[in-house]
Design a protein around this motif. Structure first.
Motif, short mmCIF file in Angstrom:
data_model
loop_
_atom_site.label_atom_id
_atom_site.label_comp_id
_atom_site.label_asym_id
_atom_site.label_seq_id
_atom_site.Cartn_x
_atom_site.Cartn_y
_atom_site.Cartn_z
N CYS A 1 0.83 -1.22 0.00
CA CYS A 1 0.00 0.00 0.00
C CYS A 1 0.86 1.26 0.00
O CYS A 1 0.34 2.37 0.17
CB CYS A 1 -0.93 0.02 1.21
N ASP B 1 -1.54 2.86 4.24
CA ASP B 1 -2.39 2.24 5.24
C ASP B 1 -2.08 2.78 6.64
O ASP B 1 -2.98 2.97 7.47
CB ASP B 1 -2.23 0.72 5.20
N THR C 1 -5.99 0.97 -0.78
CA THR C 1 -6.54 -0.24 -1.41
C THR C 1 -6.28 -0.23 -2.91
O THR C 1 -5.92 -1.27 -3.49
CB THR C 1 -8.05 -0.34 -1.12
N VAL D 1 -4.91 -5.01 2.21
CA VAL D 1 -6.27 -4.56 2.53
C VAL D 1 -6.55 -4.77 4.02
O VAL D 1 -7.13 -3.90 4.69
CB VAL D 1 -7.30 -5.32 1.69
N THR E 1 -4.88 -2.09 6.04
CA THR E 1 -5.60 -0.83 5.89
C THR E 1 -6.86 -0.81 6.74
O THR E 1 -7.16 0.18 7.44
CB THR E 1 -5.98 -0.61 4.41
N GLY F 1 -13.52 -5.41 5.53
CA GLY F 1 -13.82 -4.61 4.35
C GLY F 1 -15.32 -4.47 4.12
O GLY F 1 -15.81 -3.38 3.78
#
Length: 432
Positions: A41, A45, A65, A111, A114, A172
């Motif tokens: 990232c 993040d 992302t 992800v 993050t 997410g």
């Protein structure tokens, strides 16, 4: 803790379902993913908790992302075009059919990181706690279930992917549900603005994070490629078994050090505070680490099976490394408290050069033990780390003299317990 217990219970089962060679394949896979994922990232993040306005924080999440997705599309193409060459270079041709999992695992790890920072920003810690239990359960069930079905080494690799994948998907989906309106309203100019505002993260933090991760995992990848057998698998099991309980204590101490360290720095007493923390760590942690390391060969044979005695032997070699890492990790935050980011980067680069260089040097000298060289390089790196921190905080090495002397009886008692335990374990293993 519940999540770690689930993984700890599953590990002795997995070591009986998968061979050390297959764990060596997992070690290489984990190493690649770990090195790539910390910067996938570009460290945006880490910036998620910083914006004051919620809209900017959402934009930072979307930016991180999107960057992770773009980078891993490129990685996916590479794994499709030349999988055989990559796997052969790594010394594990059996990885070729599974290399497409690397960009998937790296993307999901980015992800997940993050999303973790988003939920930390909003202080939704219960969500993170429940998520970790689900991740551990999903990973354990995947590895054990596919191992029972004889699907190896894919079962080990998928278990690793599921760990971060479940976290990324669960968190997410909750993020999208909570912020659907703000996500739709975010524009490309919003992403460009936060990218510029937090540009120091990709400029500085990404390299530091990759050096830190590469210093740990790149020597294992090198060792796996250059040495015959399952040496990387033994190293991985030994490191995991020892560092999980270390991290539970280390993370707790780190939180205390970070929360109080800023106040101590403003008062000009950070050096004394650092010595106090190190003194406590010496008294409470060094003895148990020595105890377990002395008993490790018999303990590993009993818990993980007779194929894993070598992992226990390597734990003994890694004991000085683990001790110094246990001391250095919590107080390493002094570099950030004092905003000595250049020194932090220099230390990570030094660690990468030292640890990869040690393995490379041992390889050039025929017959030299690669794993042992790697273990000792870890000790020297963290020793230098502690010395640098003492200097930067205004403390002196001699300040630790009295705490060390005071801890010697405790350390001696733990060592005696380890020797006794090793003798008992030897009798138990022979009896059974």
């Amino acid at each position: 803790m519940i999540a770690q217990i689930i993984l700890a219970v599953a590990l002795p089962i997995a070591t009986r379902l998968y061979s050390p060679d297959q764990f060596s394949t997992l070690a290489v896979f984990t190493g690649i993913v770990s090195i790539l994922s910390v910067a996938t990232c570009l460290r945006y993040d880490v910036a998620v908790p910083l914006p004051e306005q919620e809209a900017n924080a959402v934009a930072t999440v979307l930016l991180a992302t999107a960057i992770a997705g773009a980078i891993n599309v490129v990685l996916l193409v590479a794994t499709w075009v030349v999988p055989g060459w990559i796997a052969l270079t790594l010394g594990h041709p059996e990885l070729a059919p599974f290399l497409w999992l690397v960009p998937l695992a790296t993307f999901l790890a980015g992800v997940y990181s993050t999303m973790q920072f988003w939920f930390v920003r909003n202080k939704q810690f219960s969500q993170l706690a429940r998520n970790r239990v689900a991740q551990a359960a999903g990973s354990a069930m995947t590895q054990v279930g596919l191992g029972l079905a004889g699907i190896a080494p894919l079962g080990l690799l998928l278990g690793q992917v599921v760990n971060s994948g479940l976290g990324a998907i669960r968190l997410g989906m909750r993020f999208v549900t909570q912020q659907r309106t703000m996500i739709v309203q975010t524009t490309a100019s919003d992403l460009a603005r936060v990218a510029h505002e937090y540009r120091r993260f990709p400029q500085y933090s990404a390299l530091e994070a990759m050096c830190n991760s590469a210093a740990i995992y790149l020597p294992i990848i090198m060792l796996s490629a250059w040495s015959a057998g399952a040496e990387a698998g033994y190293l991985m099991l030994g490191m995991y078994a020892m560092q999980v309980p270390m991290s539970l204590v280390g993370n707790a101490v780190s939180q205390v050090y970070m929360s109080q360290g800023a106040e101590e720095a403003r008062a000009g007493t950070l050096g004394r505070f650092t010595v106090d923390v190190l003194s406590g760590l010496i008294k409470t942690g060094v003895g148990p680490l020595i105890c377990v390391s002395v008993a490790a060969p018999g303990l590993f044979e009993l818990v993980f099976g007779p194929d894993w005695i070598r992992a226990g032997v390597l734990v003994g070699w890694m004991c000085p490394w683990f001790i110094m890492q246990f001391l250095a990790s919590p107080v390493s935050l002094a570099l950030h408290i004092n905003q000595r980011l250049a020194e932090a980067l220099a230390l990570q680069v030094f660690g990468l050069v030292l640890r990869t260089g040690s393995v490379a040097l041992a390889m050039t000298l025929a017959g030299q033990p690669l794993s042992e060289a790697y273990a000792l390089s870890g000790f020297f790196f963290y020793l230098v780390y502690v010395l640098v921190i003492l200097r930067l905080t205004g403390a002196r090495l001699t300040d630790l003299g009295r705490p060390i002397l005071g801890a010697l009886p405790i350390i001696g008692a733990w060592t005696a317990l380890g020797v006794t335990g090793a003798a008992v374990l030897t009798l138990v293993v022979r009896w059974f």
